[in-house]
Design an enzyme around this catalytic site. Structure first.
Site, PDB file in Angstrom:
ATOM      1  N   THR A  72       1.379  -4.639   4.177  1.00 23.04           N
ATOM      2  CA  THR A  72       1.121  -4.948   5.588  1.00 23.04           C
ATOM      3  C   THR A  72       0.458  -6.312   5.776  1.00 23.04           C
ATOM      4  O   THR A  72       0.557  -6.895   6.852  1.00 23.04           O
ATOM      5  CB  THR A  72       0.201  -3.881   6.212  1.00 23.04           C
ATOM      6  OG1 THR A  72      -0.983  -3.783   5.424  1.00 23.04           O
ATOM      7  CG2 THR A  72       0.896  -2.538   6.286  1.00 23.04           C
ATOM      8  N   ASP A  73      -0.208  -6.804   4.732  1.00 24.80           N
ATOM      9  CA  ASP A  73      -1.010  -8.025   4.907  1.00 24.80           C
ATOM     10  C   ASP A  73      -0.182  -9.220   5.363  1.00 24.80           C
ATOM     11  O   ASP A  73      -0.647 -10.045   6.144  1.00 24.80           O
ATOM     12  CB  ASP A  73      -1.754  -8.376   3.603  1.00 24.80           C
ATOM     13  CG  ASP A  73      -2.915  -7.428   3.334  1.00 24.80           C
ATOM     14  OD1 ASP A  73      -3.141  -6.506   4.146  1.00 24.80           O
ATOM     15  OD2 ASP A  73      -3.596  -7.611   2.304  1.00 24.80           O
ATOM     16  N   THR A 122       0.830  -1.214   0.000  1.00 26.48           N
ATOM     17  CA  THR A 122       0.000   0.000   0.000  1.00 26.48           C
ATOM     18  C   THR A 122       0.859   1.257   0.000  1.00 26.48           C
ATOM     19  O   THR A 122       0.513   2.261  -0.620  1.00 26.48           O
ATOM     20  CB  THR A 122      -0.917  -0.024   1.242  1.00 26.48           C
ATOM     21  OG1 THR A 122      -1.787  -1.145   1.115  1.00 26.48           O
ATOM     22  CG2 THR A 122      -1.749   1.238   1.359  1.00 26.48           C
TER      23      THR A 122
END
Ligand code: ASP
Length: 337
Positions: free
Chosen positions: A90-91, A12
């Site tokens: 971040t996932d 992101t």
């Protein structure tokens, strides 16, 4: 001049709104410019969203970090980087930072970061996180701690760090452990002394990581998913089990069959904090232990999966090798770091 290098992998932090949805389009140099930072040693890996990666993609990131670090600096005058910052989605950041902790034997800081808001947001958190990550990677307080994850002013060691918010900017925590450092305005503060985790073993970069699946347990769980994983060639299975590591009698019976056939089974909990223990009969952890499963202490199923895969790499695939690897995992998980 020795400096901190950047390995940019997307996420992101690098994403902009495109036709079909958010897509990583910004380079490492774009991220540095947005944050007002300078670095001469920048490496871009064009890997897409981290949610769609494979085990091998994570491995590729770790091996790139190893290459960028080069051999450990010995003596002054070295031009090798003093640390590396990795920008990452971040996932699955908690997984790659943990894999890095298993595979890299390195005292220089390796600091993972990312963002919850995209590059083209009107209020991006990426620039602040990136500045913090560079401050941490330049700090003597971060040396010898193993790979770290820096986000929203908190810095976590690899083991136990987990994404706990889907949208909030305070996206990470380490339930039951907490952050190890804080960073504010470029100043790094130590919260508690950290002991680095021992790398599990030196797996040569060209040794593949075997398939390990995660199978969830819940009321009514039966053998179907476990069998499907084994049939698909999984060398190991992590049971994401309720509570202290309990399941149903049907799953226990299948675990016994699998371990007897040479598939390693690691028990981790669905609960965010606290260890698994072989306490209960009647389908509980005591039965799983008797069925040949090993216990992963307080590792999340996601981190436990990586530990088991690294342990199994190079086990030769023999039943003895698998049993030895499984016990290495159990012992490593109990490490008091
Ligand atoms: N939501 C994710 C991120 O923060 C996307 C990804 O994991 O790549 O970057």
């Amino acid at each position: 001049m020795p400096d901190v290098a950047l390995v940019a992998t997307g996420g992101t932090i690098a994403s902009t709104q495109e036709h079909g949805g958010r897509t990583p389009t910004s380079s490492g140099r774009d991220l540095l410019a947005q944050a007002g930072l300078n670095a001469s040693n920048v490496h871009d890996l064009d890997l897409g969203g981290s949610f769609a990666w494979s085990l091998e993609t994570m491995r590729q990131v770790v091996e790139r970090v190893r290459d960028v670090l080069g051999p450990s600096a010995s003596g002054s005058g070295s031009t090798r980087p003093t640390g590396v910052v990795v920008t990452h989605g971040t996932d699955t950041m908690e997984e790659t930072v943990f894999l890095a902790s298993l595979l890299l034997d390195e005292r220089r800081p390796v600091v993972f970061t990312g963002a919850q808001e995209p590059y083209d947001s009107h209020a991006p958190d990426g620039p602040g996180n990136l500045k913090d990550a560079f401050a941490v990677a330049s700090s003597p307080k971060a040396r010898g701690r193993g790979p770290l994850l820096c986000f929203d002013g908190s810095v976590f060691t690899a083991r136990g760090v987990s994404k706990v918010e889907t949208l909030s900017k305070h996206a990470f925590d380490a339930p039951g452990r907490g952050p190890a450092l804080r960073v504010h305005d470029g100043r790094v503060t130590e919260l508690h002394p950290m002991r680095p985790l021992p790398p599990l073993r030196n797996v040569p970069p060209d040794t593949g990581l075997p398939r390990v699946d995660i199978v969830a347990s819940y009321p009514g769980a039966d053998a179907v998913t476990l069998r499907a994983s084994a049939d698909a060639g999984a060398a190991g299975i992590v049971l994401a089990a309720p509570g202290t590591g309990n399941t149903t009698p049907a799953v226990v019976a299948e675990v016994a069959r699998l371990t007897a056939a040479g598939t390693a089974v690691l028990v981790c909990s669905r609960v965010p904090s606290g260890p698994v223990l072989p306490l209960y009969a009647g389908g509980g952890g005591a039965d799983l232990l008797a069925a040949g499963a090993v216990f992963g202490d307080d590792l999340s199923p996601w981190q436990g999966r990586l530990l088991l895969s690294v342990a199994l790499a190079g086990s030769g695939g023999t039943t003895n090798g698998v049993v030895r690897a499984a016990h290495t995992v159990g012992d490593w998980a109990k490490n008091p770091s």
